[in-house]
Scaffold this active site. Structure first.
Site, PDB file in Angstrom:
ATOM      1  N   ARG A 137     -68.522 -19.581  28.571  1.00 47.97           N
ATOM      2  CA  ARG A 137     -67.289 -18.880  28.219  1.00 47.97           C
ATOM      3  C   ARG A 137     -66.508 -19.795  27.278  1.00 47.97           C
ATOM      4  O   ARG A 137     -66.688 -21.014  27.287  1.00 47.97           O
ATOM      5  CB  ARG A 137     -66.458 -18.560  29.460  1.00 47.97           C
ATOM      6  CG  ARG A 137     -67.184 -17.676  30.480  1.00 47.97           C
ATOM      7  CD  ARG A 137     -66.343 -17.481  31.718  1.00 47.97           C
ATOM      8  NE  ARG A 137     -66.990 -16.625  32.711  1.00 47.97           N
ATOM      9  CZ  ARG A 137     -67.789 -17.044  33.678  1.00 47.97           C
ATOM     10  NH1 ARG A 137     -68.045 -18.353  33.796  1.00 47.97           N
ATOM     11  NH2 ARG A 137     -68.343 -16.199  34.530  1.00 47.97           N
ATOM     12  N   LYS A 162     -65.321 -20.044  36.202  1.00 47.74           N
ATOM     13  CA  LYS A 162     -64.691 -18.884  36.820  1.00 47.74           C
ATOM     14  C   LYS A 162     -64.913 -18.919  38.325  1.00 47.74           C
ATOM     15  O   LYS A 162     -66.020 -19.122  38.798  1.00 47.74           O
ATOM     16  CB  LYS A 162     -65.276 -17.592  36.227  1.00 47.74           C
ATOM     17  CG  LYS A 162     -64.504 -16.346  36.594  1.00 47.74           C
ATOM     18  CD  LYS A 162     -65.024 -15.148  35.825  1.00 47.74           C
ATOM     19  CE  LYS A 162     -64.204 -13.903  36.131  1.00 47.74           C
ATOM     20  NZ  LYS A 162     -64.701 -12.727  35.355  1.00 47.74           N
ATOM     21  N   HIS A 268     -66.899 -14.194  23.174  1.00 45.54           N
ATOM     22  CA  HIS A 268     -67.604 -13.841  24.408  1.00 45.54           C
ATOM     23  C   HIS A 268     -68.894 -13.101  24.116  1.00 45.54           C
ATOM     24  O   HIS A 268     -69.817 -13.102  24.946  1.00 45.54           O
ATOM     25  CB  HIS A 268     -66.704 -13.002  25.310  1.00 45.54           C
ATOM     26  CG  HIS A 268     -67.070 -13.092  26.761  1.00 45.54           C
ATOM     27  ND1 HIS A 268     -66.938 -14.247  27.503  1.00 45.54           N
ATOM     28  CD2 HIS A 268     -67.592 -12.167  27.619  1.00 45.54           C
ATOM     29  CE1 HIS A 268     -67.345 -14.032  28.742  1.00 45.54           C
ATOM     30  NE2 HIS A 268     -67.750 -12.780  28.830  1.00 45.54           N
ATOM     31  N   ARG A 271     -71.904 -15.295  24.427  1.00 49.87           N
ATOM     32  CA  ARG A 271     -72.401 -15.475  25.800  1.00 49.87           C
ATOM     33  C   ARG A 271     -73.276 -14.288  26.201  1.00 49.87           C
ATOM     34  O   ARG A 271     -74.316 -14.468  26.841  1.00 49.87           O
ATOM     35  CB  ARG A 271     -71.208 -15.623  26.743  1.00 49.87           C
ATOM     36  CG  ARG A 271     -71.558 -15.695  28.236  1.00 49.87           C
ATOM     37  CD  ARG A 271     -70.287 -16.002  29.021  1.00 49.87           C
ATOM     38  NE  ARG A 271     -70.370 -15.611  30.420  1.00 49.87           N
ATOM     39  CZ  ARG A 271     -70.820 -16.405  31.405  1.00 49.87           C
ATOM     40  NH1 ARG A 271     -71.234 -17.622  31.120  1.00 49.87           N
ATOM     41  NH2 ARG A 271     -70.832 -15.979  32.654  1.00 49.87           N
ATOM     42  N   HIS A 294     -72.909 -16.423  37.567  1.00 49.51           N
ATOM     43  CA  HIS A 294     -72.512 -15.173  38.211  1.00 49.51           C
ATOM     44  C   HIS A 294     -72.720 -15.263  39.719  1.00 49.51           C
ATOM     45  O   HIS A 294     -73.769 -15.732  40.183  1.00 49.51           O
ATOM     46  CB  HIS A 294     -73.339 -13.998  37.671  1.00 49.51           C
ATOM     47  CG  HIS A 294     -72.976 -13.608  36.276  1.00 49.51           C
ATOM     48  ND1 HIS A 294     -73.807 -12.862  35.458  1.00 49.51           N
ATOM     49  CD2 HIS A 294     -71.862 -13.865  35.539  1.00 49.51           C
ATOM     50  CE1 HIS A 294     -73.222 -12.665  34.296  1.00 49.51           C
ATOM     51  NE2 HIS A 294     -72.045 -13.271  34.313  1.00 49.51           N
ATOM     52  N   TYR A 303     -77.199  -6.773  31.619  1.00 51.92           N
ATOM     53  CA  TYR A 303     -77.860  -7.134  30.364  1.00 51.92           C
ATOM     54  C   TYR A 303     -79.227  -6.483  30.231  1.00 51.92           C
ATOM     55  O   TYR A 303     -79.769  -6.409  29.129  1.00 51.92           O
ATOM     56  CB  TYR A 303     -77.978  -8.656  30.249  1.00 51.92           C
ATOM     57  CG  TYR A 303     -76.632  -9.343  30.203  1.00 51.92           C
ATOM     58  CD1 TYR A 303     -75.783  -9.171  29.126  1.00 51.92           C
ATOM     59  CD2 TYR A 303     -76.195 -10.139  31.259  1.00 51.92           C
ATOM     60  CE1 TYR A 303     -74.538  -9.782  29.084  1.00 51.92           C
ATOM     61  CE2 TYR A 303     -74.949 -10.747  31.227  1.00 51.92           C
ATOM     62  CZ  TYR A 303     -74.128 -10.557  30.144  1.00 51.92           C
ATOM     63  OH  TYR A 303     -72.895 -11.151  30.106  1.00 51.92           O
TER      64      TYR A 303
END
Length: 328
Positions: A137, A162, A268, A271, A294, A303
């Protein structure tokens, strides 16, 4: 009755006690101000679940905010009542929820990524290459410090990503020489800063008190430092922060324009391209999940809907006929 003095100050103190990120703190305080203003500056103790529902419904119906924005406002209010006012609220069933659109991420082809990167230079080029080559990120890339690089292992450590999680991701072999050259220039600049006795870099939480000299040590220096000093929001002392994100965002937007990419690509997007291109190369989805950081595999699975081997890899029956149905 207006908001009594000190309410927001107490809320800020509670947030810092729980080590909330500075941006989260700023966002929560903004929502608390808007909530009080919406109810004609009545004290939150006089308000409860119906008033919260009214405010959140107003955001969705009249302000047309997105689901993520509405949820952020809700979390700010829950923090206020639970941790500042020590009041537990019943479940808010009457809130009109903002619609959560299920959108696919924008993913560029490899050729488009190369064209975008070709229109960048200097620090912005290196940052963008890390976003694409390591799946970072933007703020994760800008917060990198010298100590987070493991050049011999081809790895870098993402600190406080995150959700407050650390993770290890790859440092592309193609960036080994550019990163080493950047570190050489950074070292020369760092030594000049020390000769001029300039203030050190900003440090997380209470490290500045625990290790007073850490801010001026080589390992703690930002990989991409800002050109000027700023005031630390916690201590009030002058410090050097990392490069501002808007500097990179504007450079990438200009590169997108110059590369004549028509889709709304951003930092972004790089990424997203990292994840999608790895899946197209046959890498396991759980490996990609770990590299991205994640928590839920479902987040990574999005994705699979934009990779060339998914729906885009299916050959249309019209193409099998070997021709078009005729001119329009």
């Amino acid at each position: 009755m207006g908001t009594p003095p000190g309410l927001l100050a107490v809320a800020r103190e509670k947030m810092r006690t729980r080590h909330l990120a500075l941006r989260t703190e700023q966002a929560y305080l903004q929502w608390l101000r808007r909530y009080v203003a919406f109810h004609n500056r009545r004290h939150p103790r006089e308000l409860g679940a119906p008033e919260i529902e009214q405010f959140l419904t107003h955001l969705a119906v009249h302000r047309k905010v997105g689901a993520a924005t509405q949820n952020q406002a809700l979390q700010a209010l829950l923090f206020l009542y639970r941790h500042v006012l020590q009041i537990e609220l019943p479940w808010l069933d009457g809130v009109t929820r903002a619609c959560q659109p299920k959108r696919l991420p924008v993913v560029l082809s490899r050729t488009e990524v190369q064209a975008l990167l070709a229109h960048l230079q200097g620090t912005q080029w290196l940052v963008a290459n890390l976003l694409y080559g390591s799946g970072l990120r933007l703020m994760e890339g800008l917060r990198l410090r010298v100590k987070d690089l493991a050049l011999e292992r081809g790895e870098l450590i993402v600190r406080e990503g995150k959700g407050g999680k650390d993770r290890i991701t790859m440092l592309p072999a193609a960036l080994d020489v550019p990163v080493r050259a950047h570190l050489g220039r950074l070292r020369s600049w760092y030594e000049e800063e020390r000769r001029q006795q300039q203030p050190g870099v900003s440090l997380p939480f209470a490290l500045a008190r625990k290790y007073p000299q850490a801010g001026t040590q080589w390992g703690w220096q930002y990989l991409f430092p800002a050109a000027s000093l700023c005031r630390d929001p916690y201590s009030g002392r002058p410090v050097r922060h990392h490069l501002h994100e808007k500097t990179v965002q504007r450079a990438v937007q200009e590169a997108v324009h110059r590369a004549r990419i028509t889709r709304p690509a951003s930092c972004h997007t790089l990424r997203h391209c990292f994840a999608t291109h790895l899946l197209e190369d046959g890498y396991d989805i759980r490996t990609v999940q770990e590299l991205l950081g994640h928590s839920d595999l479902k987040t990574t699975m999005i994705y699979t809907h934009v990779m060339a081997k998914g729906v885009n890899g299916v050959r249309s029956p019209l193409d099998r006929q070997g021709g078009s149905p005729g001119a329009l």
